[in-house]
Each structure stands twice: as C-alpha cells, then as structure tokens.
Design an enzyme around this catalytic site. Structure first.
Site, PDB file in Angstrom:
ATOM      1  N   ASP A   1       0.862  -1.184   0.000  1.00 56.52           N
ATOM      2  CA  ASP A   1       0.000   0.000   0.000  1.00 56.52           C
ATOM      3  C   ASP A   1       0.899   1.234   0.000  1.00 56.52           C
ATOM      4  O   ASP A   1       2.102   1.159   0.265  1.00 56.52           O
ATOM      5  CB  ASP A   1      -0.962  -0.033   1.189  1.00 56.52           C
ATOM      6  CG  ASP A   1      -2.196   0.833   0.949  1.00 56.52           C
ATOM      7  OD1 ASP A   1      -2.239   1.551  -0.077  1.00 56.52           O
ATOM      8  OD2 ASP A   1      -3.124   0.798   1.792  1.00 56.52           O
TER       9      ASP A   1
ATOM     10  N   ASP B   1      -3.899   6.962  -3.903  1.00 56.88           N
ATOM     11  CA  ASP B   1      -5.253   7.475  -4.141  1.00 56.88           C
ATOM     12  C   ASP B   1      -5.625   8.470  -3.043  1.00 56.88           C
ATOM     13  O   ASP B   1      -4.957   8.560  -2.018  1.00 56.88           O
ATOM     14  CB  ASP B   1      -6.255   6.312  -4.184  1.00 56.88           C
ATOM     15  CG  ASP B   1      -6.125   5.373  -2.985  1.00 56.88           C
ATOM     16  OD1 ASP B   1      -4.980   5.122  -2.558  1.00 56.88           O
ATOM     17  OD2 ASP B   1      -7.155   4.916  -2.467  1.00 56.88           O
TER      18      ASP B   1
ATOM     19  N   CYS C   1     -13.660 -23.060  19.686  1.00 54.47           N
ATOM     20  CA  CYS C   1     -12.724 -23.134  18.574  1.00 54.47           C
ATOM     21  C   CYS C   1     -11.696 -24.200  18.925  1.00 54.47           C
ATOM     22  O   CYS C   1     -11.467 -24.464  20.105  1.00 54.47           O
ATOM     23  CB  CYS C   1     -12.048 -21.772  18.402  1.00 54.47           C
ATOM     24  SG  CYS C   1     -10.683 -21.776  17.229  1.00 54.47           S
TER      25      CYS C   1
ATOM     26  N   CYS D   1      -8.435 -24.299  17.320  1.00 53.27           N
ATOM     27  CA  CYS D   1      -7.149 -23.981  16.714  1.00 53.27           C
ATOM     28  C   CYS D   1      -6.045 -24.262  17.737  1.00 53.27           C
ATOM     29  O   CYS D   1      -6.309 -24.640  18.875  1.00 53.27           O
ATOM     30  CB  CYS D   1      -7.113 -22.525  16.244  1.00 53.27           C
ATOM     31  SG  CYS D   1      -6.874 -21.326  17.563  1.00 53.27           S
TER      32      CYS D   1
ATOM     33  N   CYS E   1      -6.491 -22.280  20.952  1.00 51.18           N
ATOM     34  CA  CYS E   1      -7.653 -22.652  21.754  1.00 51.18           C
ATOM     35  C   CYS E   1      -7.583 -24.085  22.262  1.00 51.18           C
ATOM     36  O   CYS E   1      -8.294 -24.432  23.210  1.00 51.18           O
ATOM     37  CB  CYS E   1      -8.933 -22.411  20.957  1.00 51.18           C
ATOM     38  SG  CYS E   1      -9.125 -20.687  20.477  1.00 51.18           S
TER      39      CYS E   1
END
Ligand code: GUN
Ligand code: ZN
Length: 620
Positions: A87, A122, A272, A274, A277
């Site tokens: 960016d 931009d 969860c 993962c 977790c």
C-alpha cells in the site's frame, strides 16, 4: 492474469497470477507491519495465506529499515516467497491528514522493493467529505491511476475506487478505470463505514463500484479484516481482503469469530479448536505474559479468518453462498440489514446468477427476494404464456417437486411465486426447500403469469417442453428451435423427457436439472433465424477449428458475444462468418466474455466435427 473457475452471486473462485505465484481468490492478505513482526511471515503460509500485504510508505519513511528493503527486496527481508502487495500511504493520509511523498515516487519505490501489486497514492474520500470535493478527489485519483498505468513495468498496479458514499461518483471512478492498464481494484475509503457498522451504506458503495469495474480484474475490500463481513463482501464480488485486525484486536485481548468478537475475559470456554484454543483455556491465556497472550490471540484471529475464507470457498463451490451469507449476517442486526439491503440490488445481480443450482434453501421471508427468485418471477412473467384452463393449488408444505397430487394444468401458489406444473423440475422453482409455515408468506411477492384463452396443450410432455424452452431461451428462440412436427423421447424407466426432435432434427436434450442442452441442429435453427450475436459467442479462426472438434473456448480467443448471455446459459460458438462451430455453456456473462484474457469461458459440449466429416450433425 485473472481467471474465474466457479461463481455464485457476484463471488468468484478465481486465480490471479503474479510473479511470485498465484492468489486463489477469494483470499485474505494478512497485513504485515514491516517494522514489527508479531507472527513470522513464513508461518502465514502454514495458516493458509497465499500472499501478504505490507505498507511501502512506512518502509520508505523508516530511516532504519529502508536501506535493507531497497537492497534485498521485500521478499528477502520479509522471508516470504509468495505474492506481496504493498500500500502507498493513502491510509496514513486518512489517519494523520497528510503524507510526505509524491504519487510518482511511491510508485517507483514500490517497484524498487519488488512489490507484486503496487497501489497508487489514491485520495481517501471520507464518508462526510462534501460532494464537490469528492468529485475533484475522484478526478485526481483517476489521473494518478492513468499516470501509474503508463509507467507500469510488468508488475500489477492496484487502483482503488473512491467516491465516498455517492454511488454515482463510485460508478464514475470505476468506469474510468475500464480502459486503463490496471490489474487490481480495491474499494477504498470504506474503513470509517465499517468501523461505525454502516454496512447498509457499504453495500451501496461496493455494489455501485463493482458493477462498473472491469470484471476481468480482481477486486479488494480495503481494510475489511473481520471475518464476519467476508461472506457478504464476497457475495458482492470482493476477491481480496486485507487484515490488520487480527493483530490490532489481539493487542486489546479481543478474540474474533465469524459471528462476532469477544473479549478474552468474557469467554468461559473457547468455541474453537485452533492451536491457541486447544492449548489454553481462556483463563489460562489471561494469565500469560502480554506478548505471549498477544501472539496466541493473533494466531487464533488469523486462523479463524482463514477458516472463514475456506468455508466461503466451499460455499461458492457448492452454490450455497447466499444461504451462507444469510446465516452469517443474522449474527448482527446491522449486518442483517445490509443483507436485506443487498436484496434490493437483486435485479442487477440476476445476470451473474447461475441458471441452475442443485438446491436452494429459503428460511426467511426476505430470502424470496434473492436474484434467483427475482429472475424466476421475471422470466415467468415475460417469457411464459399458458393456454386454456389452469387451476391454482395452495401449496401447504414442501416443494412442488415432492407434491404428488393430481397435477394436470396446475399452478402451485408458492412463496417464491407461481409455479406451473411444467416448471416444477427446474431450479429454483422445483428445488426450493422451505418450512411448513411458508403458507404465511404467500402474500410476500408480486406474482403474475399470463394465461391466454385458447386450446391448451393437452400432452403434459409437450407442455413441459414448450414451457421450459420459453422460460430458458425466451419465446422467439423457443419457437425457432421447436418449429415443425415435434417428437419427444422419454425414459422408459422414469418417464422423464430425454430428447426433443423437431421435423426429425434432434434439437434439444433434457438435462438432469430439468433444463435443456441445445444440440447442434437446434443451434443451426437459431443461427438461421436470428441476427448475430444473439445467443452466440464469436471466436477467432484458430479457436473455431478447435471448438468444432469439441474443445472448450478459452478467453483470449473470444471476439464478441451476445451481451444478454448469463452464467451457465446455453450458447452457440460461431466463427467470424457466423458459421456454427459448437454448442456449450457459458462460464461468464456476455459482457464479460470478450474482456477476460485467461481461462475456459465456454464449456463446449458438442462440436460440429472436423471439416468434411460425416459427423456433421452430431448426435449424442
Ligand atoms: N487502506 C484502507 N483504506 C484505504 C484506501 O482507501 N486507499 C488505500 N490506498 N489504502 C487503504
Ligand atoms: Zn482458536
């Protein structure tokens, strides 16, 4: 560079090729702070990231790190060999009010450090920027995009769509990019909308942008890092996301789920499994040192985000993204309002909807405004004329398809609209699953069907053939294809229609999903009775020679196409002399077909065969 493999709504399963490999879209690019790595970039790959995004402006402004990036390049310094997007500093301008770099210089710098996708500088149009100023900011952004396109050397350039909350300015900005040499189009200036849960406005911003962007390029929703919005955004045609939220939330002990965010303190168990977790209970994690806790939470947040991306891939692949989004958005009232608001765009989304799916679930009254149903009612109204006496049956439960009562010239009165018995095998009419309480909804939609006086078609098979053909192709083409003495071959086992012959020509075959596939003889009738490009895809001579042998049509050989063609529709492949070469089904809409540069765009089913071959009128 971009190829679509599968689609649902405006969502696309696609591949975007860069110098450092492929992005399988939709995908999430984790934001890497180039000066401070919480998670090692090589670990991102393990979690499911195809690519990363980092900020070139921050690198440029860092006296300490800039030299290393200039000398060794992004990929070496970050130790990541996949695609890296950068960016430009626009977001810093939004946060701090200004940036110290010229548009040209930040482009040059991004090229120098080896960015695969460089973003122009931009101008960030805020939701409360005055309209007059927005107009000049869009002008300046488009001008910078044009300059960047001219200076492009090989690598991809991202030009964001700006325009604040003005749909006409979003559309104007998007349209201006159509003929420029740009490769990716983020939707910019939306972070403040998402931070304030202004999702309804976000829908208008995204839709007015996406429907005007060049469809052959991937899009990106700048700053959408919460998995809760991925489904909705994908359905609106967003291909790329970037997330810094996974790390920012982790710093505040916040844990992300596709259905919302919780503070670590609020959790008594992790819903969860993962790595994080499974290793800790919420209480145990609370007791860890801040940096350990932060990294563990950041890992969970990213893991959840990629899990959601995978779920979305599967939903697109099986054609259930609308249902997926209805489910996800119901987790937050402002998101659900956005889903309902998106349905107001159904009319414009209709042409991207596949003609057929294997099933459709309707769980709520508003669902009957989805594009598939809007199209169904529109086609029924505009294309189908029933003759003679018909009776209307109130359907109490289930779909017409499993309704086994007497069904001779019956119109089912259903929440999605009227369903004549002749259309009870096609998507969506015959395949919609609803609950028993649906009789409460019958009044929900405007419904109409034309019934004319006159002799009805007595034979149910002929009635089905003529009704489905009119619905699928429109009455004019249906009449061309079915002109003459009709004979219909049905399966001796199931009684289902197999093939349709008109004056001895095998013109149509009925597919398993109740729609027709067009045969070469049917295509020849359409070609003779209409002007090009009606129902046609026009290909160059090299392609034509392959397509006549039954090979698929590739994007780069398409010269023109009927702009009215939708997705998964029957089409006729012709050469430049309007000679029929093959019949097949579209992957892209007629407007998209001439614009793409890569991939299979028409799946050819039958070719006319090699020149002089006896196989000219191929039969299946
Ligand atoms: N990051 C978040 N929003 C924006 C935006 O509008 N433009 C750019 N370049 N980056 C962003
Ligand atoms: Zn977890």
């Amino acid at each position: 560079m971009f190829e679509i493999k599968k689609r649902d709504g405006l969502a696309r399963l696609g591949t975007f090729h860069t110098e450092h490999g492929v992005l399988n879209t939709p995908t999430l690019l984790p934001v890497v702070n180039p000066l401070k790595l919480i998670i090692k970039p090589e670990d991102f790959k393990k979690m499911g990231a195809d690519g990363l995004i980092t900020n070139a402006y921050i690198i440029l402004r860092s006296a300490r790190h800039r030299k290393a990036f200039e000398k060794h390049g992004l990929h070496t310094v970050l130790n990541f060999d996949g695609p890296i997007m950068t960016d430009s500093g626009t977001f810093q301008a939004h946060v701090y009010g200004h940036v110290d770099v010229k548009p040209k210089d930040i482009m040059r710098f991004q090229a120098k450090i080896g960015s695969d996708i460089s973003t122009i500088l931009d101008l960030f149009t805020e939701p409360d920027t005055e309209r007059k100023e927005v107009i000049s900011m869009v002008d300046e952004t488009v001008k910078r995009a044009g300059e960047a396109a001219k200076g492009r050397k090989g690598r991809a350039i991202a030009a964001p769509v700006q325009g604040s909350i003005f749909p006409d300015q979003r559309a104007r900005c998007a349209r201006a990019y159509r003929d420029m040499d740009l490769q990716v189009h983020p939707i910019g200036g939306v972070v403040p909308l998402m931070e304030d849960y202004r999702y309804v406005e976000l829908v208008d911003v995204v839709m007015s942008s996406v429907l005007n962007l060049p469809p052959e390029r991937p899009t990106h929703l700048f700053g959408a890092g919460h998995p809760m919005v991925f489904g909705l955004a994908t359905l609106m045609g967003m291909d790329l996301f970037d997330s810094s939220a996974y790390a920012k939330y982790a710093i505040d002990d916040r844990i992300m789920f596709p259905w919302g965010t919780r503070h670590l303190k609020e959790l008594s168990a992790f819903p969860c499994s993962c790595e994080t977790c499974s290793r800790y209970t919420p209480k145990e994690l609370m007791q860890q040192k801040p940096d350990v806790r932060q990294e563990a939470l950041a890992r969970h947040n990213l893991w959840t985000s990629f899990q959601e991306i995978k779920a979305i891939h599967q939903a697109i692949a099986e054609g259930s993204l609308w249902e997926f989004v209805a489910m996800r958005t119901s987790c937050h009232p402002d998101l659900y309002a956005a889903y309902r608001h998106l349905l107001e765009w159904s009319d414009k989304m209709e042409r991207f909807e596949p003609l057929s799916r294997t099933s459709e679930f309707v769980t709520n009254l508003v669902d009957v405004q989805r594009p598939a149903f809007v199209r169904y009612r529109k086609r029924l109204k505009e294309r189908v004329v029933l003759k003679g006496d018909w009776s209307v049956v109130q359907l109490k439960e289930g779909s017409p398809f499993d309704n086994q009562q007497e069904r001779d010239r019956v119109i089912f009165h259903h929440p999605i609209g009227f369903i004549p018995d002749s259309l009870d095998q096609i998507y969506p009419a015959g395949l919609v699953h609803t609950s028993g309480e649906m009789s409460l909804w019958r009044k929900a939609v405007d419904r109409s069907v034309t019934i004319e006086r006159g002799d009805p078609i007595e034979d149910p098979d002929e009635r089905r053939v003529r009704t489905v053909a009119a619905y699928q192709f429109g009455p004019v083409i249906a009449d061309l294809v079915l002109a003459g003495r009709l004979s219909i071959v049905t399966s001796s086992k199931t009684g289902r229609i197999r093939t349709v012959h008109a004056d001895g020509d095998h013109v149509l075959s009925m597919r398993n999903d109740g729609f027709f596939s067009l045969k070469v003889a049917g295509a020849r009738r359409i070609q003779a009775g209409t002007e090009a490009p009606t129902m046609r895809v026009i290909v160059n001579d090299d392609s034509a020679e392959n397509n006549r042998l039954g090979r698929n049509v590739f994007a780069q050989f398409v010269i023109d196409a009927d702009p009215g063609l939708g997705v998964m529709e029957e089409t006729i492949v012709v050469n430049c002399n309007d000679e029929v070469m093959a019949v097949g089904r579209t992957i892209l809409t007629g407007e998209e077909l001439p614009r793409f540069g890569k991939g299979i765009v028409v799946k050819v089913r039958d070719g006319i065969g090699a020149p002089d071959s006896k196989n000219d009128h191929s039969e299946d």
